[in-house]
Scaffold this motif. Structure first.
Motif, PDB file in Angstrom:
ATOM      1  N   TYR A 115       0.824  -1.166   0.071  1.00  0.00           N
ATOM      2  CA  TYR A 115      -0.078  -0.056   0.369  1.00  0.00           C
ATOM      3  C   TYR A 115       0.996   1.103   0.131  1.00  0.00           C
ATOM      4  N   SER A 116      -0.009   2.374  -0.796  1.00  0.00           N
ATOM      5  CA  SER A 116       0.560   3.684  -1.045  1.00  0.00           C
ATOM      6  C   SER A 116       0.508   4.320   0.318  1.00  0.00           C
ATOM      7  N   GLU A 117       1.059   5.482   1.594  1.00  0.00           N
ATOM      8  CA  GLU A 117       1.097   5.955   2.799  1.00  0.00           C
ATOM      9  C   GLU A 117      -0.611   7.010   2.520  1.00  0.00           C
ATOM     10  N   LYS A 118      -1.102   6.935   1.426  1.00  0.00           N
ATOM     11  CA  LYS A 118      -2.022   8.218   0.810  1.00  0.00           C
ATOM     12  C   LYS A 118      -3.292   6.420   1.387  1.00  0.00           C
ATOM     13  N   GLN A 119      -2.901   5.255   0.738  1.00  0.00           N
ATOM     14  CA  GLN A 119      -4.159   4.167   1.158  1.00  0.00           C
ATOM     15  C   GLN A 119      -4.052   4.189   2.243  1.00  0.00           C
ATOM     16  N   ARG A 120      -2.964   4.230   3.067  1.00  0.00           N
ATOM     17  CA  ARG A 120      -3.168   4.045   4.843  1.00  0.00           C
ATOM     18  C   ARG A 120      -3.935   4.624   5.195  1.00  0.00           C
ATOM     19  N   GLN A 121      -3.490   6.414   4.784  1.00  0.00           N
ATOM     20  CA  GLN A 121      -4.500   7.702   5.863  1.00  0.00           C
ATOM     21  C   GLN A 121      -5.901   6.887   5.438  1.00  0.00           C
ATOM     22  N   ASP A 122      -5.821   6.752   4.368  1.00  0.00           N
ATOM     23  CA  ASP A 122      -7.867   6.176   3.790  1.00  0.00           C
ATOM     24  C   ASP A 122      -8.183   5.306   4.031  1.00  0.00           C
ATOM     25  N   PHE A 123      -7.342   4.694   4.229  1.00  0.00           N
ATOM     26  CA  PHE A 123      -8.268   3.216   5.381  1.00  0.00           C
ATOM     27  C   PHE A 123      -8.298   3.295   6.590  1.00  0.00           C
ATOM     28  N   LEU A 124      -7.366   4.099   7.646  1.00  0.00           N
ATOM     29  CA  LEU A 124      -7.551   4.596   8.743  1.00  0.00           C
ATOM     30  C   LEU A 124      -8.744   5.624   8.612  1.00  0.00           C
ATOM     31  N   SER A 125      -8.972   6.538   8.155  1.00  0.00           N
ATOM     32  CA  SER A 125     -10.158   7.800   8.110  1.00  0.00           C
ATOM     33  C   SER A 125     -11.188   7.103   8.740  1.00  0.00           C
ATOM     34  N   GLU A 126     -11.953   5.923   8.384  1.00  0.00           N
ATOM     35  CA  GLU A 126     -12.931   5.508   8.256  1.00  0.00           C
ATOM     36  C   GLU A 126     -12.920   4.966  10.118  1.00  0.00           C
ATOM     37  N   ALA A 127     -11.943   4.604  10.485  1.00  0.00           N
ATOM     38  CA  ALA A 127     -11.649   4.106  12.005  1.00  0.00           C
ATOM     39  C   ALA A 127     -11.987   5.324  12.379  1.00  0.00           C
ATOM     40  N   SER A 128     -11.085   6.957  12.178  1.00  0.00           N
ATOM     41  CA  SER A 128     -11.456   8.600  12.633  1.00  0.00           C
ATOM     42  C   SER A 128     -12.634   8.062  12.508  1.00  0.00           C
ATOM     43  N   ILE A 129     -13.765   8.260  11.465  1.00  0.00           N
ATOM     44  CA  ILE A 129     -15.304   8.312  11.938  1.00  0.00           C
ATOM     45  C   ILE A 129     -16.002   8.299  12.394  1.00  0.00           C
ATOM     46  N   MET A 130     -15.436   6.464  12.428  1.00  0.00           N
ATOM     47  CA  MET A 130     -16.870   5.327  13.061  1.00  0.00           C
ATOM     48  C   MET A 130     -16.126   5.470  14.694  1.00  0.00           C
ATOM     49  N   GLY A 131     -14.601   6.239  15.320  1.00  0.00           N
ATOM     50  CA  GLY A 131     -14.718   6.424  16.845  1.00  0.00           C
ATOM     51  C   GLY A 131     -15.046   7.551  17.275  1.00  0.00           C
ATOM     52  N   GLN A 132     -16.552   8.485  16.821  1.00  0.00           N
ATOM     53  CA  GLN A 132     -16.267   9.496  17.007  1.00  0.00           C
ATOM     54  C   GLN A 132     -18.062   9.134  17.562  1.00  0.00           C
ATOM     55  N   PHE A 133     -18.290   8.180  16.992  1.00  0.00           N
ATOM     56  CA  PHE A 133     -19.874   7.610  17.115  1.00  0.00           C
ATOM     57  C   PHE A 133     -20.116   6.687  18.142  1.00  0.00           C
ATOM     58  N   SER A 134     -21.335   6.545  18.879  1.00  0.00           N
ATOM     59  CA  SER A 134     -21.402   5.790  20.292  1.00  0.00           C
ATOM     60  C   SER A 134     -23.024   5.165  20.034  1.00  0.00           C
ATOM     61  N   HIS A 135     -23.821   4.720  19.000  1.00  0.00           N
ATOM     62  CA  HIS A 135     -25.091   4.852  19.053  1.00  0.00           C
ATOM     63  C   HIS A 135     -25.204   2.901  18.501  1.00  0.00           C
ATOM     64  N   GLN A 136     -26.635   2.304  19.339  1.00  0.00           N
ATOM     65  CA  GLN A 136     -26.356   1.013  18.839  1.00  0.00           C
ATOM     66  C   GLN A 136     -27.590   0.227  18.063  1.00  0.00           C
ATOM     67  N   ASN A 137     -27.037   1.246  16.528  1.00  0.00           N
ATOM     68  CA  ASN A 137     -27.796   1.507  15.654  1.00  0.00           C
ATOM     69  C   ASN A 137     -26.620   2.143  14.770  1.00  0.00           C
ATOM     70  N   ILE A 138     -25.416   2.306  14.964  1.00  0.00           N
ATOM     71  CA  ILE A 138     -24.366   2.414  14.581  1.00  0.00           C
ATOM     72  C   ILE A 138     -23.373   1.816  14.613  1.00  0.00           C
ATOM     73  N   ILE A 139     -22.032   0.694  13.752  1.00  0.00           N
ATOM     74  CA  ILE A 139     -21.390  -0.195  13.605  1.00  0.00           C
ATOM     75  C   ILE A 139     -20.688   0.816  14.841  1.00  0.00           C
ATOM     76  N   ARG A 140     -19.977  -0.621  15.423  1.00  0.00           N
ATOM     77  CA  ARG A 140     -18.873   0.084  16.847  1.00  0.00           C
ATOM     78  C   ARG A 140     -17.418  -0.026  16.751  1.00  0.00           C
ATOM     79  N   LEU A 141     -17.082   0.208  16.594  1.00  0.00           N
ATOM     80  CA  LEU A 141     -15.454   0.879  16.181  1.00  0.00           C
ATOM     81  C   LEU A 141     -14.488   0.202  18.191  1.00  0.00           C
ATOM     82  N   GLU A 142     -14.012  -1.178  17.484  1.00  0.00           N
ATOM     83  CA  GLU A 142     -13.403  -1.502  19.059  1.00  0.00           C
ATOM     84  C   GLU A 142     -12.067  -1.137  18.654  1.00  0.00           C
ATOM     85  N   GLY A 143     -11.383  -0.763  18.010  1.00  0.00           N
ATOM     86  CA  GLY A 143      -9.624   0.008  18.168  1.00  0.00           C
ATOM     87  C   GLY A 143      -9.275  -0.017  17.070  1.00  0.00           C
TER      88      GLY A 143
END
Length: 721
Positions: free
Chosen positions: A396-424
């Motif tokens: 992978y390139s560094e940009k692909q790595r950042q794009d990949f991890l950006s989903e975790a940066s978004i998901m980690g801001q949410f806390s609701h029983q009908n939103i998929i939960r990020l463990e880490g």
């Protein structure tokens, strides 16, 4: 006839021996009456055997499914003795007990599918309160139960009931009822708040999440502060003098999920400089105060007048976003791409997991960036949990790595029983990973296709309610999903639906026809609002349009929206006011909500809070789902373009069955000698049943398709219009 034999009428036929559980009369008997404790049902032949009562259902157990919803599943095994009958049904009775006093649970309790006439050995019970004892009695019935009730006293009969007493020990976080300021200075505020009464059984101590920000913070990215507190008061320092702040406090559940929130309250710090308390200052202060009061009165009158006038010229934009301050939630989504270093966003919003705590078990899918595994997460001090693990493929390139991890940066801001939960996440090692909760039933569209016709409208609307609740939470956070579709909803074992797929540069579909590329990226045409396609105007209102398409997918058991129409056909049809027709057996109220979501003027579409409220209302009144929307098979089942020189839409029976997702019946048709489309067109409902189609949903789908085929000219004209 000799004793022990009977003959129903004088004839030359042989006498028959008395059947089981009947009395043997003297000679010349016309019938053999039932012995004590045995009966014949009205539909039983008078010459047949007599039946006993079923024994009690066995192994009655209660399983908690959704703690926060006050829901449990009762299940049992059939009676050991059915009394010689096959028409066994069950009824469930609920009694609520406080101490020694018990009373019926009342109409508040909801049973799915019903509380009586059950043929299955399980029932879902919801709307139960915590910390109360409930006694559930399950009774087995048969065709002779009513006669037994009229005859033998109940005390003398063998029991046909099983009882179970249970209670729910969940503790929803209490609701914060009020907030007040106890002390203020120029750079600090002391706050305290009250909560709703707690259950008698004291749970663990409450923790609170306090969020605050400056009132006049008009930055694109709102800056807010979140504090986790162990008590119902706090002193906040280092505030700006003479500045208004907005505060919201929420109680947290034992899992750390926010509960009922308080109203958003506003408090202001004192100005930095204070005048001395001499007479001059007092007189001057009074004069300034009087002038200020006069000024405020004038301003209020002017504002009211302006508001009155502005109502008449308010445009669509103003109508939907009537008050940005009012509609913007306190805790606003922060776009990770606004960080100069994206790795900072990952560290801020996601927990780092050591790879030694993760065990991969098997591949369950493939994402844009790499494979997805089912696995186990065993963190120190926590119990083992099943997880889904997204991996980043090598090279992978560094940009692909950042794009990949950006989903975790978004998901980690949410806390609701009908939103998929990020463990880490795993970021500090060579192989980056995103770890989320594991959803056993996978993507919603595939799950629905695999269980076509197996769920009631009530269950489907319940699933939609969960998705709407998740989307309401996201819209409250000022997050626009842009790709809401059944394929991006995940389903767990309890049939809870959770919104997922928050990747910003994701491939929206494998099929190149699935997206429409513009200068700004790719758009999933079939799910996207017209203004988002034309002008890339993505808002919560465009997510509402997409939710309407998801509703259609759910009620159509995962059918593809707009069938085999091309993307250009879809866009043209929508712009010409064509809307998807009601799926088969879709409740009218649900279809009307879909049409509201698909209004061309986005300001007139319902908002997610309205949608959740309406779906709740339908679920509280299941009878409202019985009225079925009008169904036109010629429109609802999209027929392929005609092929072949004879103009026939299908060249074979198997091709036709495959087009309506009924290919499992190909062999039935062949065995019945129905091998040409001409023979298919002559079939009636009885003919379809005779070849072995038993499920009502399948029968209806095949019958409606034949109706559409018979009127092929009309079908094509509908799509031409």
């Amino acid at each position: 006839c000799q004793p022990g034999f009977f003959k129903a009428s004088a004839s030359g036929e042989m006498c028959e021996p008395c059947p089981a559980h009947t009395e043997r009369l003297g000679s010349g008997a016309l019938l053999c009456p039932c012995t004590d404790g045995f009966y014949r049902a009205p539909n039983d032949p008078p010459t047949g055997p007599c039946s006993g009562l079923p024994s009690a259902p066995r192994d009655l157990v209660a399983t908690t499914t959704q703690l926060s919803a006050g829901k449990l599943l009762l299940s049992w095994t059939p009676p050991e003795d059915t009394g010689g009958r096959t028409d066994i049904t069950y009824s469930v009775e609920c009694r609520r007990c406080e101490g020694a006093a018990c009373q019926p649970c009342g109409e508040k309790i909801r049973y799915e599918p019903a509380s009586a006439g059950l043929t299955d050995t399980k029932v879902s019970v919801s709307e139960l309160d915590a910390h109360l004892n409930y006694t559930f009695t399950v009774e087995a019935h048969s065709g002779v139960t009513q006669f037994a009730a009229q005859g033998t006293p109940r005390a003398d009969r063998p029991p046909s009931t099983s009882a179970l007493t249970t209670s729910l020990h969940y503790t929803d976080p209490p609701k914060v009822t009020s907030m007040r300021v106890d002390e203020r200075t120029s750079n600090s505020l002391s706050l305290s708040w009250a909560v709703s009464p707690r259950p008698r059984a004291q749970p663990r101590p409450i923790r609170y999440e306090l969020t605050y920000r400056k009132k006049d913070d008009n930055l694109d990215v709102t800056m807010y502060t979140v504090l986790i507190l162990e008590k119902s008061s706090v002193q906040i320092n280092d505030l700006a003098p003479g500045t208004a702040y907005l505060f919201r406090v929420q109680a947290l559940s034992s899992e750390g999920t926010p509960g009922g929130s308080s109203m958003e309250d506003e408090y202001e710090t004192l100005p930095e400089a204070h005048l001395t308390q001499n007479n001059t200052a007092v007189i001057f202060g009074a004069a300034v105060g009087g002038a200020a009061m006069l000024f405020i009165v004038v301003v209020v009158l002017l504002v009211r007048k302006r508001r009155r006038n502005s109502h008449t010229r308010q445009g669509p934009e103003d109508a939907y976003f009537s008050s940005s301050e009012q509609l913007k939630p306190l805790k606003t989504y922060v776009d990770p791409h606004t960080y100069e270093d994206p790795n900072t966003a990952v560290l801020k919003f996601a927990s780092e997991i050591h790879p030694s705590h993760i065990t991969k078990q098997k591949v369950i899918g493939a994402g844009e960036f790499g494979e997805v595994y089912r696995g186990i997460l065993k963190a120190p001090g926590r119990k083992e949990v099943a997880v889904a693990i997204k991996t980043l493929k090598p090279g992978y390139s560094e940009k692909q790595r950042q794009d990949f991890l950006s989903e975790a940066s978004i998901m980690g801001q949410f806390s609701h029983q009908n939103i998929i939960r990020l463990e880490g996440v795993v970021t500090k090692f060579k192989h980056a990973m995103i770890v989320t909760e594991y959803m056993e039933n996978g993507a919603l569209d595939k799950y629905l296709r695999d269980h076509d016709g197996e769920m009631s409208s009530f269950q489907l609307v319940g699933m939609l309610r969960g998705i709407a609740a998740g989307m309401k939470y996201l819209s409250d956070m000022s997050y626009v999903h842009r790709d809401l579709a059944a394929r991006n909803i995940l389903v767990n074992n309890n049939l809870e639906c959770k919104v997922s797929d928050f990747g910003l540069s994701r491939v929206l579909e494998d099929d190149p026809e699935g997206t429409y590329t513009t200068s700004g990226g790719k758009i999933p045409i079939r799910w996207t609002a017209p203004e988002a396609i034309a002008y890339r105007k993505f808002t919560s209102a465009s997510d509402v349009w997409s939710f309407g398409i998801v509703m259609w997918e759910v009620m159509a058991f995962g059918e593809r929206p707009y069938w085999d129409m091309s993307n250009h056909e879809v866009m043209k049809a929508i712009n010409e006011a064509f809307r998807l027709p009601a799926p088969m057996d879709c409740p009218s109220a649900v279809y009307q909500l879909m049409l509201q979501c698909w209004l061309q003027d986005r300001s007139k579409r319902p908002r997610f809070p309205d949608i959740v409220s309406l779906l709740d209302k339908l679920l509280r009144s299941p009878d409202s789902l019985k009225t079925i929307a009008d169904f036109d098979p010629r429109v609802s089942i999209r027929l392929p373009s005609t092929s072949g020189s004879d103009g026939s839409p299908f060249r074979s029976v198997s091709e036709w069955l495959e087009s309506i997702k009924m290919s499992q019946y190909s062999e039935n048709f062949t065995c019945a000698g129905v091998v040409t489309m001409d023979q298919v067109l002559q079939m009636k409902n009885e003919d379809i049943k005779n070849i072995g189609v038993r499920l009502p949903g399948h029968l209806k789908r095949i019958a409606y398709s034949i109706l559409g085929l018979k009127d092929q000219t009309s079908t094509l004209s509908v799509f031409a219009v």
